[in-house]
Design a protein around this motif. Structure first.
Motif, PDB file in Angstrom:
ATOM      1  N   ILE A  12       0.839  -1.201   0.000  1.00  0.00           N
ATOM      2  CA  ILE A  12       0.000   0.000   0.000  1.00  0.00           C
ATOM      3  C   ILE A  12       0.869   1.244   0.000  1.00  0.00           C
ATOM      4  CG2 ILE A  12      -1.624   1.358   1.395  1.00  0.00           C
ATOM      5  CD1 ILE A  12      -2.844  -1.394   2.239  1.00  0.00           C
ATOM      6  N   ARG A  13       1.929   1.220   0.792  1.00  0.00           N
ATOM      7  CA  ARG A  13       2.854   2.363   0.824  1.00  0.00           C
ATOM      8  C   ARG A  13       3.427   2.626  -0.568  1.00  0.00           C
ATOM      9  NH1 ARG A  13       5.625   1.078   5.114  1.00  0.00           N
ATOM     10  NH2 ARG A  13       4.406   2.454   6.416  1.00  0.00           N
ATOM     11  N   THR A  14       3.814   1.557  -1.259  1.00  0.00           N
ATOM     12  CA  THR A  14       4.357   1.687  -2.611  1.00  0.00           C
ATOM     13  C   THR A  14       3.327   2.303  -3.555  1.00  0.00           C
ATOM     14  OG1 THR A  14       5.844  -0.186  -2.288  1.00  0.00           O
ATOM     15  CG2 THR A  14       5.329   0.403  -4.565  1.00  0.00           C
ATOM     16  N   VAL A  15       2.099   1.825  -3.485  1.00  0.00           N
ATOM     17  CA  VAL A  15       1.040   2.359  -4.352  1.00  0.00           C
ATOM     18  C   VAL A  15       0.798   3.834  -4.038  1.00  0.00           C
ATOM     19  CG1 VAL A  15      -1.437   2.245  -4.874  1.00  0.00           C
ATOM     20  CG2 VAL A  15      -0.073   0.144  -4.770  1.00  0.00           C
ATOM     21  N   LEU A  16       0.758   4.192  -2.767  1.00  0.00           N
ATOM     22  CA  LEU A  16       0.537   5.598  -2.408  1.00  0.00           C
ATOM     23  C   LEU A  16       1.685   6.477  -2.894  1.00  0.00           C
ATOM     24  CD1 LEU A  16      -0.940   5.217   1.187  1.00  0.00           C
ATOM     25  CD2 LEU A  16      -2.158   5.845  -0.909  1.00  0.00           C
ATOM     26  N   GLU A  17       2.900   5.978  -2.832  1.00  0.00           N
ATOM     27  CA  GLU A  17       4.043   6.733  -3.356  1.00  0.00           C
ATOM     28  C   GLU A  17       3.932   6.909  -4.870  1.00  0.00           C
ATOM     29  OE1 GLU A  17       7.297   4.417  -1.852  1.00  0.00           O
ATOM     30  OE2 GLU A  17       7.222   5.369   0.122  1.00  0.00           O
ATOM     31  N   GLN A  18       3.468   5.879  -5.559  1.00  0.00           N
ATOM     32  CA  GLN A  18       3.282   5.975  -7.008  1.00  0.00           C
ATOM     33  C   GLN A  18       2.189   6.983  -7.350  1.00  0.00           C
ATOM     34  OE1 GLN A  18       2.484   1.888  -7.945  1.00  0.00           O
ATOM     35  NE2 GLN A  18       4.650   1.351  -8.140  1.00  0.00           N
ATOM     36  N   VAL A  19       1.110   6.968  -6.590  1.00  0.00           N
ATOM     37  CA  VAL A  19       0.029   7.931  -6.811  1.00  0.00           C
ATOM     38  C   VAL A  19       0.556   9.345  -6.589  1.00  0.00           C
ATOM     39  CG1 VAL A  19      -2.176   8.795  -5.893  1.00  0.00           C
ATOM     40  CG2 VAL A  19      -1.852   6.335  -6.272  1.00  0.00           C
ATOM     41  N   HIS A  20       1.297   9.527  -5.516  1.00  0.00           N
ATOM     42  CA  HIS A  20       1.846  10.857  -5.219  1.00  0.00           C
ATOM     43  C   HIS A  20       2.791  11.330  -6.332  1.00  0.00           C
ATOM     44  CE1 HIS A  20       3.129  14.309  -2.950  1.00  0.00           C
ATOM     45  NE2 HIS A  20       4.388  13.940  -3.123  1.00  0.00           N
ATOM     46  N   ALA A  21       3.560  10.420  -6.891  1.00  0.00           N
ATOM     47  CA  ALA A  21       4.469  10.790  -7.974  1.00  0.00           C
ATOM     48  C   ALA A  21       3.694  11.237  -9.218  1.00  0.00           C
ATOM     49  CB  ALA A  21       5.388   9.617  -8.318  1.00  0.00           C
ATOM     50  N   LEU A  22       2.557  10.596  -9.466  1.00  0.00           N
ATOM     51  CA  LEU A  22       1.757  10.928 -10.638  1.00  0.00           C
ATOM     52  C   LEU A  22       0.922  12.194 -10.440  1.00  0.00           C
ATOM     53  CD1 LEU A  22       0.535   7.362 -11.632  1.00  0.00           C
ATOM     54  CD2 LEU A  22       2.173   8.796 -12.864  1.00  0.00           C
ATOM     55  N   VAL A  23       0.403  12.383  -9.242  1.00  0.00           N
ATOM     56  CA  VAL A  23      -0.447  13.547  -8.942  1.00  0.00           C
ATOM     57  C   VAL A  23      -0.033  14.133  -7.590  1.00  0.00           C
ATOM     58  CG1 VAL A  23      -2.471  13.015 -10.364  1.00  0.00           C
ATOM     59  CG2 VAL A  23      -2.212  11.920  -8.160  1.00  0.00           C
ATOM     60  N   PRO A  24       1.090  14.849  -7.565  1.00  0.00           N
ATOM     61  CA  PRO A  24       1.655  15.307  -6.293  1.00  0.00           C
ATOM     62  C   PRO A  24       0.773  16.278  -5.517  1.00  0.00           C
ATOM     63  CG  PRO A  24       2.830  16.252  -8.154  1.00  0.00           C
ATOM     64  CD  PRO A  24       1.886  15.242  -8.706  1.00  0.00           C
ATOM     65  N   ASN A  25      -0.155  16.948  -6.169  1.00  0.00           N
ATOM     66  CA  ASN A  25      -1.004  17.905  -5.465  1.00  0.00           C
ATOM     67  C   ASN A  25      -2.330  17.307  -4.992  1.00  0.00           C
ATOM     68  OD1 ASN A  25       0.878  19.994  -5.775  1.00  0.00           O
ATOM     69  ND2 ASN A  25       0.144  20.390  -7.843  1.00  0.00           N
ATOM     70  N   ALA A  26      -2.536  16.036  -5.258  1.00  0.00           N
ATOM     71  CA  ALA A  26      -3.781  15.382  -4.840  1.00  0.00           C
ATOM     72  C   ALA A  26      -3.749  15.100  -3.346  1.00  0.00           C
ATOM     73  CB  ALA A  26      -3.968  14.075  -5.603  1.00  0.00           C
ATOM     74  N   THR A  27      -4.916  15.092  -2.756  1.00  0.00           N
ATOM     75  CA  THR A  27      -5.058  14.682  -1.364  1.00  0.00           C
ATOM     76  C   THR A  27      -5.518  13.231  -1.361  1.00  0.00           C
ATOM     77  OG1 THR A  27      -5.658  16.906  -0.678  1.00  0.00           O
ATOM     78  CG2 THR A  27      -6.261  15.115   0.802  1.00  0.00           C
ATOM     79  N   THR A  28      -4.799  12.390  -0.651  1.00  0.00           N
ATOM     80  CA  THR A  28      -5.116  10.969  -0.600  1.00  0.00           C
ATOM     81  C   THR A  28      -5.498  10.597   0.826  1.00  0.00           C
ATOM     82  OG1 THR A  28      -3.477  10.569  -2.311  1.00  0.00           O
ATOM     83  CG2 THR A  28      -4.244   8.663  -1.090  1.00  0.00           C
ATOM     84  N   SER A  29      -6.583   9.862   0.976  1.00  0.00           N
ATOM     85  CA  SER A  29      -7.022   9.400   2.290  1.00  0.00           C
ATOM     86  C   SER A  29      -7.104   7.879   2.272  1.00  0.00           C
ATOM     87  CB  SER A  29      -8.399   9.966   2.632  1.00  0.00           C
ATOM     88  OG  SER A  29      -8.349  11.366   2.697  1.00  0.00           O
ATOM     89  N   LEU A  30      -6.711   7.291   3.370  1.00  0.00           N
ATOM     90  CA  LEU A  30      -6.776   5.843   3.503  1.00  0.00           C
ATOM     91  C   LEU A  30      -7.512   5.545   4.804  1.00  0.00           C
ATOM     92  CD1 LEU A  30      -5.848   3.140   2.275  1.00  0.00           C
ATOM     93  CD2 LEU A  30      -3.793   3.341   3.664  1.00  0.00           C
ATOM     94  N   ALA A  31      -8.625   4.844   4.711  1.00  0.00           N
ATOM     95  CA  ALA A  31      -9.453   4.570   5.883  1.00  0.00           C
ATOM     96  C   ALA A  31      -9.181   3.169   6.417  1.00  0.00           C
ATOM     97  CB  ALA A  31     -10.927   4.705   5.511  1.00  0.00           C
ATOM     98  N   GLY A  32      -9.383   3.009   7.700  1.00  0.00           N
ATOM     99  CA  GLY A  32      -9.223   1.710   8.341  1.00  0.00           C
ATOM    100  C   GLY A  32     -10.508   0.908   8.300  1.00  0.00           C
ATOM    101  N   TYR A  33     -10.507  -0.188   8.992  1.00  0.00           N
ATOM    102  CA  TYR A  33     -11.656  -1.072   9.044  1.00  0.00           C
ATOM    103  C   TYR A  33     -12.382  -0.881  10.369  1.00  0.00           C
ATOM    104  CZ  TYR A  33      -9.704  -3.615   5.111  1.00  0.00           C
ATOM    105  OH  TYR A  33      -9.232  -3.967   3.887  1.00  0.00           O
ATOM    106  N   PRO A  34     -13.702  -0.801  10.351  1.00  0.00           N
ATOM    107  CA  PRO A  34     -14.440  -0.717  11.621  1.00  0.00           C
ATOM    108  C   PRO A  34     -14.531  -2.089  12.275  1.00  0.00           C
ATOM    109  CG  PRO A  34     -15.966  -0.801   9.803  1.00  0.00           C
ATOM    110  CD  PRO A  34     -14.569  -0.746   9.200  1.00  0.00           C
ATOM    111  N   MET A  35     -14.755  -2.095  13.577  1.00  0.00           N
ATOM    112  CA  MET A  35     -15.020  -3.373  14.234  1.00  0.00           C
ATOM    113  C   MET A  35     -16.331  -3.913  13.680  1.00  0.00           C
ATOM    114  SD  MET A  35     -13.734  -3.399  18.145  1.00  0.00           S
ATOM    115  CE  MET A  35     -14.848  -2.178  18.748  1.00  0.00           C
ATOM    116  N   LEU A  36     -16.395  -5.200  13.532  1.00  0.00           N
ATOM    117  CA  LEU A  36     -17.548  -5.830  12.900  1.00  0.00           C
ATOM    118  C   LEU A  36     -18.655  -6.181  13.876  1.00  0.00           C
ATOM    119  CD1 LEU A  36     -15.514  -8.223  10.601  1.00  0.00           C
ATOM    120  CD2 LEU A  36     -16.544  -6.023   9.992  1.00  0.00           C
ATOM    121  N   PHE A  37     -18.305  -6.424  15.140  1.00  0.00           N
ATOM    122  CA  PHE A  37     -19.268  -6.907  16.116  1.00  0.00           C
ATOM    123  C   PHE A  37     -19.132  -6.135  17.419  1.00  0.00           C
ATOM    124  CE2 PHE A  37     -18.156 -10.473  13.377  1.00  0.00           C
ATOM    125  CZ  PHE A  37     -19.398 -10.873  12.927  1.00  0.00           C
TER     126      PHE A  37
END
Length: 66
Positions: A12-37
């Motif tokens: 995921i870190r690699t993909v985010l770095e690639q995205v940043h290289a392609l669109v350096p001014n974009a804002t990227t958010s990565l969300a976690g997982y909620p508890m299921l129960f």
């Protein structure tokens, strides 16, 4: 399981770095997982209390890895 999550974090870190290289001014958010129960109430007869704990722990671990 933790090793798989650690590998996914690296990928995921690699993909985010690639995205940043392609669109350096974009804002990227990565969300976690909620508890299921609920930790305090039984919500299903199909999933035991111990299974709910395990599934919730996986969700928390994945969220921390992100």
């Amino acid at each position: 399981m933790k090793a798989n999550i650690d590998n996914a974090v690296a990928e995921i870190r690699t993909v985010l770095e690639q995205v940043h290289a392609l669109v350096p001014n974009a804002t990227t958010s990565l969300a976690g997982y909620p508890m299921l129960f609920s930790r305090t109430q039984a919500c299903s007869t199909l999933v035991s209390a111990s299974q709910r704990v395990i599934l919730n722990d996986v969700a928390v671990l994945r969220g921390q890895a992100a």
